[in-house]
Design an enzyme around this catalytic site. Structure first.
Site, PDB file in Angstrom:
ATOM      1  N   HIS A  69      40.667  46.649  71.044  1.00 12.76           N
ATOM      2  CA  HIS A  69      41.599  47.202  70.108  1.00 12.76           C
ATOM      3  C   HIS A  69      41.571  48.676  70.476  1.00 12.76           C
ATOM      4  CE1 HIS A  69      37.238  47.254  68.576  1.00 12.76           C
ATOM      5  NE2 HIS A  69      37.382  48.585  68.032  1.00 12.76           N
ATOM      6  N   ASN A  79      37.127  51.536  73.061  1.00 14.16           N
ATOM      7  CA  ASN A  79      35.749  51.649  73.172  1.00 14.16           C
ATOM      8  C   ASN A  79      35.380  50.337  73.852  1.00 14.16           C
ATOM      9  OD1 ASN A  79      35.333  54.129  71.696  1.00 14.16           O
ATOM     10  ND2 ASN A  79      35.340  53.074  69.884  1.00 14.16           N
ATOM     11  N   ASP A  81      42.908  51.434  59.697  1.00 16.27           N
ATOM     12  CA  ASP A  81      41.446  51.198  59.875  1.00 16.27           C
ATOM     13  C   ASP A  81      40.753  51.296  58.326  1.00 16.27           C
ATOM     14  OD1 ASP A  81      39.117  51.764  62.330  1.00 16.27           O
ATOM     15  OD2 ASP A  81      38.361  51.865  60.161  1.00 16.27           O
ATOM     16  N   ILE A  82      40.080  50.409  58.088  1.00 14.31           N
ATOM     17  CA  ILE A  82      39.281  50.339  56.864  1.00 14.31           C
ATOM     18  C   ILE A  82      38.457  51.476  56.548  1.00 14.31           C
ATOM     19  CG2 ILE A  82      37.271  49.052  57.485  1.00 14.31           C
ATOM     20  CD1 ILE A  82      38.096  47.104  55.079  1.00 14.31           C
ATOM     21  N   HIS A 113      42.463  52.450  69.061  1.00 12.60           N
ATOM     22  CA  HIS A 113      42.110  53.497  67.770  1.00 12.60           C
ATOM     23  C   HIS A 113      43.413  54.506  68.108  1.00 12.60           C
ATOM     24  CE1 HIS A 113      38.188  52.636  66.390  1.00 12.60           C
ATOM     25  NE2 HIS A 113      37.996  51.992  67.532  1.00 12.60           N
TER      26      HIS A 113
HETATM   27  P1  AMP Z   1      34.932  49.885  67.341  1.00 16.32           P
HETATM   28  O1  AMP Z   1      33.782  50.712  66.960  1.00 16.32           O
HETATM   29  O2  AMP Z   1      35.436  50.610  68.257  1.00 16.32           O
HETATM   30  O3  AMP Z   1      34.563  48.610  67.438  1.00 16.32           O
HETATM   31  O4  AMP Z   1      35.796  50.120  65.906  1.00 16.32           O
HETATM   32  C1  AMP Z   1      36.170  49.055  65.006  1.00 16.32           C
HETATM   33  C2  AMP Z   1      36.782  49.742  63.852  1.00 16.32           C
HETATM   34  O5  AMP Z   1      37.449  48.707  63.273  1.00 16.32           O
HETATM   35  C3  AMP Z   1      36.043  50.753  63.234  1.00 16.32           C
HETATM   36  O6  AMP Z   1      36.654  51.912  62.986  1.00 16.32           O
HETATM   37  C4  AMP Z   1      36.137  49.846  61.710  1.00 16.32           C
HETATM   38  O7  AMP Z   1      36.141  50.552  60.588  1.00 16.32           O
HETATM   39  C5  AMP Z   1      37.199  49.077  61.874  1.00 16.32           C
HETATM   40  N1  AMP Z   1      37.361  47.650  61.107  1.00 16.32           N
HETATM   41  C6  AMP Z   1      36.404  46.784  60.870  1.00 16.32           C
HETATM   42  N2  AMP Z   1      36.842  46.024  59.938  1.00 16.32           N
HETATM   43  C7  AMP Z   1      38.002  46.135  59.472  1.00 16.32           C
HETATM   44  C8  AMP Z   1      39.043  45.530  58.792  1.00 16.32           C
HETATM   45  N3  AMP Z   1      38.558  44.282  58.133  1.00 16.32           N
HETATM   46  N4  AMP Z   1      40.265  46.086  58.474  1.00 16.32           N
HETATM   47  C9  AMP Z   1      40.374  47.430  59.006  1.00 16.32           C
HETATM   48  N5  AMP Z   1      39.560  47.844  59.958  1.00 16.32           N
HETATM   49  C10 AMP Z   1      38.313  47.372  60.298  1.00 16.32           C
END
Ligand code: AMP
Ligand code: ZN
Length: 113
Positions: A99, A86, A29-30, A101
Site C-alpha cells: 500500500h 513501508n 486511513d482508519i 500512503h
Molecule cells: P503500514 O504501517 O504501512 O502497514 O500502514 C497500514 C495502515 O493501514 C495504517 O495507517 C492503518 O491505520 C491503516 N489501516 C489498517 N486497517 C485499516 C482499515 N480497515 N481501513 C483503513 N485503514 C486501515
C-alpha cells in the site's frame, strides 16, 4: 484470505473509498496521521515492495499517478504532500498487502524515521 486490505478490495469490509478501478483502489486511513491520509492499494494481493516483479512496474506507476490525482482532488497538491511505501517490519509495515500512503494537509516532519 484474511488479509484486511483484500477484504476491503472485495467489499467484505467497508472502506471509506475515494477511488476504484479494475486494478487499484484508494480509501481513507482508519487512523489518519494527517488531515489527508489515503491508502492506495492494488486489488491483487502483493505482500510488500519486496514481492514486486519487473512486470509490476506499470502497476506501481499507475498507483503513483492515481495518488497524484487524488492529492489534487484533496486540495493538497499545491502545498505539498508525501507518498510513503513501508516495507517489512523494520520499514514500519503493519498490513502485509502492498500500500501507498498519501499524507498531506499539514507540515510533515522532515525526518524519515
Ligand atoms: P503500514 O504501517 O504501512 O502497514 O500502514 C497500514 C495502515 O493501514 C495504517 O495507517 C492503518 O491505520 C491503516 N489501516 C489498517 N486497517 C485499516 C482499515 N480497515 N481501513 C483503513 N485503514 C486501515
Ligand atoms: Zn491482501
Amino acid at each position: 484470505m484474511d488479509c484486511i486490505f483484500c477484504q476491503i478490495a472485495s467489499g467484505n469490509i467497508p472502506g471509506d473509498m475515494v477511488y476504484q478501478d479494475e486494478e487499484v483502489i484508494a480509501f481513507r486511513d482508519i487512523n489518519p496521521q494527517a488531515p489527508v491520509h489515503l491508502i492506495i492499494i492494488p486489488r491483487r494481493h502483493i505482500p510488500s515492495l519486496a514481492h514486486l516483479s519487473e512486470a509490476d512496474s506499470a502497476l506501481i506507476g499507475r498507483m503513483v499517478a492515481i495518488a497524484n490525482q487524488l492529492a489534487k482532488g484533496e486540495g493538497v497538491a499545491d502545498k505539498g504532500y508525501r507518498l510513503a511505501l513501508n516495507c517489512g517490519k523494520e520499514g514500519g509495515q503493519l498490513v502485509p498487502h502492498l500500500h501507498l500512503h498519501l499524507l498531506g494537509g499539514r507540515r510533515l516532519s522532515g525526518r524519515l524515521g
